[in-house]
Design a protein around this motif. Structure first.
Motif, PDB file in Angstrom:
ATOM      1  N   ARG A 100       0.786  -1.233   0.000  1.00 22.38           N
ATOM      2  CA  ARG A 100       0.000   0.000   0.000  1.00 22.38           C
ATOM      3  C   ARG A 100       0.824   1.292   0.000  1.00 22.38           C
ATOM      4  O   ARG A 100       0.236   2.375   0.077  1.00 22.38           O
ATOM      5  CB  ARG A 100      -0.908   0.028   1.228  1.00 22.38           C
ATOM      6  CG  ARG A 100      -0.138   0.075   2.565  1.00 22.38           C
ATOM      7  CD  ARG A 100      -1.076   0.367   3.725  1.00 22.38           C
ATOM      8  NE  ARG A 100      -0.409   0.380   5.012  1.00 22.38           N
ATOM      9  CZ  ARG A 100       0.258   1.420   5.496  1.00 22.38           C
ATOM     10  NH1 ARG A 100       0.375   2.524   4.768  1.00 22.38           N
ATOM     11  NH2 ARG A 100       0.823   1.354   6.690  1.00 22.38           N
ATOM     12  N   ALA A 102       3.188   4.161  -1.631  1.00 22.32           N
ATOM     13  CA  ALA A 102       3.765   4.733  -2.853  1.00 22.32           C
ATOM     14  C   ALA A 102       5.293   4.766  -2.813  1.00 22.32           C
ATOM     15  O   ALA A 102       5.948   4.345  -3.776  1.00 22.32           O
ATOM     16  CB  ALA A 102       3.194   6.131  -3.078  1.00 22.32           C
ATOM     17  N   THR A 144      -7.899   3.955  -3.807  1.00 19.18           N
ATOM     18  CA  THR A 144      -7.211   5.116  -3.255  1.00 19.18           C
ATOM     19  C   THR A 144      -7.578   6.355  -4.046  1.00 19.18           C
ATOM     20  O   THR A 144      -7.734   6.311  -5.280  1.00 19.18           O
ATOM     21  CB  THR A 144      -5.680   4.925  -3.274  1.00 19.18           C
ATOM     22  OG1 THR A 144      -5.047   6.170  -2.990  1.00 19.18           O
ATOM     23  CG2 THR A 144      -5.198   4.423  -4.622  1.00 19.18           C
ATOM     24  N   GLY A 146      -5.583   8.477  -4.667  1.00 15.71           N
ATOM     25  CA  GLY A 146      -4.408   8.718  -5.492  1.00 15.71           C
ATOM     26  C   GLY A 146      -4.554   8.235  -6.922  1.00 15.71           C
ATOM     27  O   GLY A 146      -3.743   8.583  -7.784  1.00 15.71           O
ATOM     28  N   GLU A 147      -5.580   7.414  -7.205  1.00 12.87           N
ATOM     29  CA  GLU A 147      -5.821   7.012  -8.586  1.00 12.87           C
ATOM     30  C   GLU A 147      -6.138   8.222  -9.461  1.00 12.87           C
ATOM     31  O   GLU A 147      -5.772   8.278 -10.628  1.00 12.87           O
ATOM     32  CB  GLU A 147      -6.989   6.019  -8.668  1.00 12.87           C
ATOM     33  CG  GLU A 147      -6.695   4.659  -8.074  1.00 12.87           C
ATOM     34  CD  GLU A 147      -7.819   3.676  -8.347  1.00 12.87           C
ATOM     35  OE1 GLU A 147      -8.499   3.816  -9.404  1.00 12.87           O
ATOM     36  OE2 GLU A 147      -8.049   2.769  -7.534  1.00 12.87           O
ATOM     37  N   LYS A 175      -7.886   8.704 -14.976  1.00 12.28           N
ATOM     38  CA  LYS A 175      -6.962   8.520 -13.868  1.00 12.28           C
ATOM     39  C   LYS A 175      -5.598   9.134 -14.197  1.00 12.28           C
ATOM     40  O   LYS A 175      -5.130   9.095 -15.331  1.00 12.28           O
ATOM     41  CB  LYS A 175      -6.792   7.022 -13.560  1.00 12.28           C
ATOM     42  CG  LYS A 175      -8.101   6.281 -13.305  1.00 12.28           C
ATOM     43  CD  LYS A 175      -8.817   6.782 -12.070  1.00 12.28           C
ATOM     44  CE  LYS A 175     -10.141   6.099 -11.838  1.00 12.28           C
ATOM     45  NZ  LYS A 175     -10.054   4.688 -11.483  1.00 12.28           N
ATOM     46  N   PRO A 177      -2.504   8.682 -11.886  1.00 14.28           N
ATOM     47  CA  PRO A 177      -1.838   8.248 -10.655  1.00 14.28           C
ATOM     48  C   PRO A 177      -0.420   8.777 -10.527  1.00 14.28           C
ATOM     49  O   PRO A 177       0.226   9.104 -11.519  1.00 14.28           O
ATOM     50  CB  PRO A 177      -1.848   6.721 -10.777  1.00 14.28           C
ATOM     51  CG  PRO A 177      -1.909   6.469 -12.252  1.00 14.28           C
ATOM     52  CD  PRO A 177      -2.735   7.573 -12.823  1.00 14.28           C
ATOM     53  N   TYR A 181       2.673   2.280  -7.283  1.00 13.95           N
ATOM     54  CA  TYR A 181       1.628   1.744  -6.403  1.00 13.95           C
ATOM     55  C   TYR A 181       0.255   2.223  -6.856  1.00 13.95           C
ATOM     56  O   TYR A 181      -0.678   1.428  -7.025  1.00 13.95           O
ATOM     57  CB  TYR A 181       1.872   2.163  -4.957  1.00 13.95           C
ATOM     58  CG  TYR A 181       0.613   2.184  -4.131  1.00 13.95           C
ATOM     59  CD1 TYR A 181      -0.028   1.001  -3.771  1.00 13.95           C
ATOM     60  CD2 TYR A 181       0.035   3.397  -3.740  1.00 13.95           C
ATOM     61  CE1 TYR A 181      -1.208   1.021  -3.035  1.00 13.95           C
ATOM     62  CE2 TYR A 181      -1.133   3.417  -3.007  1.00 13.95           C
ATOM     63  CZ  TYR A 181      -1.758   2.232  -2.661  1.00 13.95           C
ATOM     64  OH  TYR A 181      -2.931   2.260  -1.942  1.00 13.95           O
ATOM     65  N   HIS A 182       0.091   3.534  -7.046  1.00 14.76           N
ATOM     66  CA  HIS A 182      -1.208   4.066  -7.458  1.00 14.76           C
ATOM     67  C   HIS A 182      -1.611   3.522  -8.828  1.00 14.76           C
ATOM     68  O   HIS A 182      -2.805   3.282  -9.084  1.00 14.76           O
ATOM     69  CB  HIS A 182      -1.172   5.587  -7.466  1.00 14.76           C
ATOM     70  CG  HIS A 182      -1.067   6.198  -6.101  1.00 14.76           C
ATOM     71  ND1 HIS A 182       0.097   6.773  -5.635  1.00 14.76           N
ATOM     72  CD2 HIS A 182      -1.966   6.302  -5.089  1.00 14.76           C
ATOM     73  CE1 HIS A 182      -0.105   7.220  -4.398  1.00 14.76           C
ATOM     74  NE2 HIS A 182      -1.336   6.935  -4.044  1.00 14.76           N
ATOM     75  N   LYS A 185      -3.320   0.265  -8.438  1.00 13.94           N
ATOM     76  CA  LYS A 185      -4.718   0.421  -8.024  1.00 13.94           C
ATOM     77  C   LYS A 185      -5.617   0.777  -9.212  1.00 13.94           C
ATOM     78  O   LYS A 185      -6.772   0.356  -9.279  1.00 13.94           O
ATOM     79  CB  LYS A 185      -4.815   1.503  -6.951  1.00 13.94           C
ATOM     80  CG  LYS A 185      -4.182   1.122  -5.620  1.00 13.94           C
ATOM     81  CD  LYS A 185      -4.992   0.047  -4.913  1.00 13.94           C
ATOM     82  CE  LYS A 185      -4.617  -0.048  -3.442  1.00 13.94           C
ATOM     83  NZ  LYS A 185      -5.425  -1.006  -2.700  1.00 13.94           N
ATOM     84  N   ASN A 207     -12.431   4.488  -3.043  1.00  9.57           N
ATOM     85  CA  ASN A 207     -11.244   5.311  -3.279  1.00  9.57           C
ATOM     86  C   ASN A 207     -10.985   6.141  -2.029  1.00  9.57           C
ATOM     87  O   ASN A 207     -11.567   7.198  -1.830  1.00  9.57           O
ATOM     88  CB  ASN A 207     -11.445   6.194  -4.512  1.00  9.57           C
ATOM     89  CG  ASN A 207     -11.323   5.392  -5.795  1.00  9.57           C
ATOM     90  OD1 ASN A 207     -10.641   4.373  -5.831  1.00  9.57           O
ATOM     91  ND2 ASN A 207     -11.988   5.831  -6.834  1.00  9.57           N
ATOM     92  N   ARG A 262      -4.692  16.827  -0.195  1.00  3.82           N
ATOM     93  CA  ARG A 262      -5.226  15.481  -0.292  1.00  3.82           C
ATOM     94  C   ARG A 262      -6.462  15.331   0.595  1.00  3.82           C
ATOM     95  O   ARG A 262      -6.709  16.142   1.493  1.00  3.82           O
ATOM     96  CB  ARG A 262      -4.165  14.442   0.146  1.00  3.82           C
ATOM     97  CG  ARG A 262      -2.887  14.449  -0.674  1.00  3.82           C
ATOM     98  CD  ARG A 262      -3.104  13.967  -2.090  1.00  3.82           C
ATOM     99  NE  ARG A 262      -1.843  13.876  -2.829  1.00  3.82           N
ATOM    100  CZ  ARG A 262      -1.336  14.852  -3.577  1.00  3.82           C
ATOM    101  NH1 ARG A 262      -1.979  16.020  -3.665  1.00  3.82           N
ATOM    102  NH2 ARG A 262      -0.203  14.696  -4.223  1.00  3.82           N
TER     103      ARG A 262
END
Length: 388
Positions: A100, A102, A144, A146-147, A175, A177, A181-182, A185, A207, A262
């Protein structure tokens, strides 16, 4: 309902298991304990000591009289995934079982590949198992915010109505990202939407914004039920880092100019969002998206909130941002779906910064201050060409 929680030993997975058990559901957890392995790899530990999964499960039975079934295994093992679904026969599966962080995905090529392989392939194994064994199972997947990245338009809840050249359609929100990581997702979301559209599965993609806080009603019942508190520069959240730095008398380290914004939410609200999603399932063939956040803050605003709340002097220091991300950006997120289902949010201004100071103070001897310094950069150094 019978609820299977994947990644049930993690920061959110474990309190999710307790929350659903406390609410009267039959609960099982599945985990391969990889998250504990990342601590060993990075030389860090949870600020708050956590028990092993077996001890946690036994402690919950002693405290509550309720049983949580535990499965040890990996989603990359398709046979194990199928066997677990056959054995527990869940009505809903909550999927927390992914790498999970980044920064972890940006360490180097190996960590990027590991993250995408682990997350995307594990999720695909799960989709095939649900489709073949019981398509009625409701998949609740932790996505997330973050997508989406930070687009210069309002962020809708997963879907966007588009008009182009006189024609209209409803499509997945574009998206953008910000890490490997993102990106994993995003791949998950696309694969799940495809499975819902083609196979008629039912799924809810949550998300989620950045989660803060440590305690829930259930975890407070016994110290053995505590969940993780990550503060290091790889897995720790910015608020956790600021709290620790304030308690230790160190400057709060703000990356860049601090205007990066965020979405955030309290861990107790995360538990309720999951319960609401599970108890109000998506329809067959529906890929439902909720933006799981309650407030938005910039990094600089968070630093100011911590400085104002701490009962002593606090300095704020700006560092060069190790990430590649926009500053001074537009950020307006629609997040009405879960409120309409009944979510009553806890707000950061009303809750927990003060209580977190106390928790950190009682465990400050466990802090590795070197782990607070960012060591992972998004900017890859240029390498000289290799000649024969």
């Amino acid at each position: 309902m019978r609820v299977l929680i994947l990644g049930g030993d993690g920061y959110l997975g474990w309190p999710t298991a307790l929350h659903f058990s406390q609410a009267g559901h039959e609960v099982a957890v599945l985990d391969n304990l990889a998250r504990r392995g990342y601590d060993e790899e990075l030389g860090v530990q949870s600020l708050v000591p956590i028990e092993d999964l077996e001890t946690r499960v036994k402690a919950w039975q002693e405290v509550s009289g309720k049983t949580i079934t535990s499965y040890a295994g990996d989603l990359l093992d398709a046979d194990f995934v199928y066997e677990t679904l056959r054995d527990f026969a869940p009505d809903a599966v909550i999927h927390h079982a992914e790498q999970r962080a980044a920064p972890y995905s940006m360490i180097d090529r190996e960590h990027a590949v590991y993250t995408q392989h682990n997350n995307v392939i594990g999720n695909l194994n799960l989709l095939f198992a649900i489709a073949e064994l019981n398509p009625e199972i409701h998949l609740v997947k932790l996505g997330t915010m973050g997508e989406y990245g930070t687009p210069n338009i309002d962020i809708e809840e997963g879907w966007l109505e588009v008009e182009h050249n006189g024609r209209k359609d409803r499509m997945l929100y574009p998206k953008k990202p910000g890490s490997f990581y993102h990106l994993s997702k995003v791949h998950d979301s696309h694969n799940i939407e495809f499975a819902c559209r083609i196979w008629g599965l039912r799924a809810t993609d949550l998300n989620q914004g950045v989660v803060y806080g440590l305690e829930t009603e259930a975890t407070k019942l016994d110290p053995r039920l505590s969940t993780r508190y990550d503060y290091d520069s790889v897995f720790g959240t910015v608020l956790n880092r600021f709290i620790i730095q304030a308690v230790l008398g160190e400057p709060l380290t703000v990356y860049g100019d601090g205007t990066q914004t965020r979405g955030f939410l309290d861990i107790r609200d995360t538990m309720e969002c999951l319960r609401l999603a599970v108890e109000n399932p998506a329809d067959r063939g529906e890929f439902r998206v909720f933006n799981q956040m309650t407030e938005s803050f910039s990094v600089g605003q968070l630093a100011d909130l911590v400085a104002e709340a701490f009962p002593g002097p606090v300095q704020i220091e700006k560092l060069e941002n190790p990430r590649v991300e926009q500053s001074e950006h537009y950020y307006n997120v629609k997040h009405t779906g879960l409120v309409e289902l009944g979510l009553k949010p806890h707000l950061l201004s009303d809750t927990l910064i003060e209580s977190l100071f106390d928790i950190v103070s009682s465990h400050k001897d466990r802090v590795n201050t070197e782990a607070l310094t960012p060591t992972v950069t998004w900017k890859r150094p240029a390498k000289e060409a290799v000649t024969a």
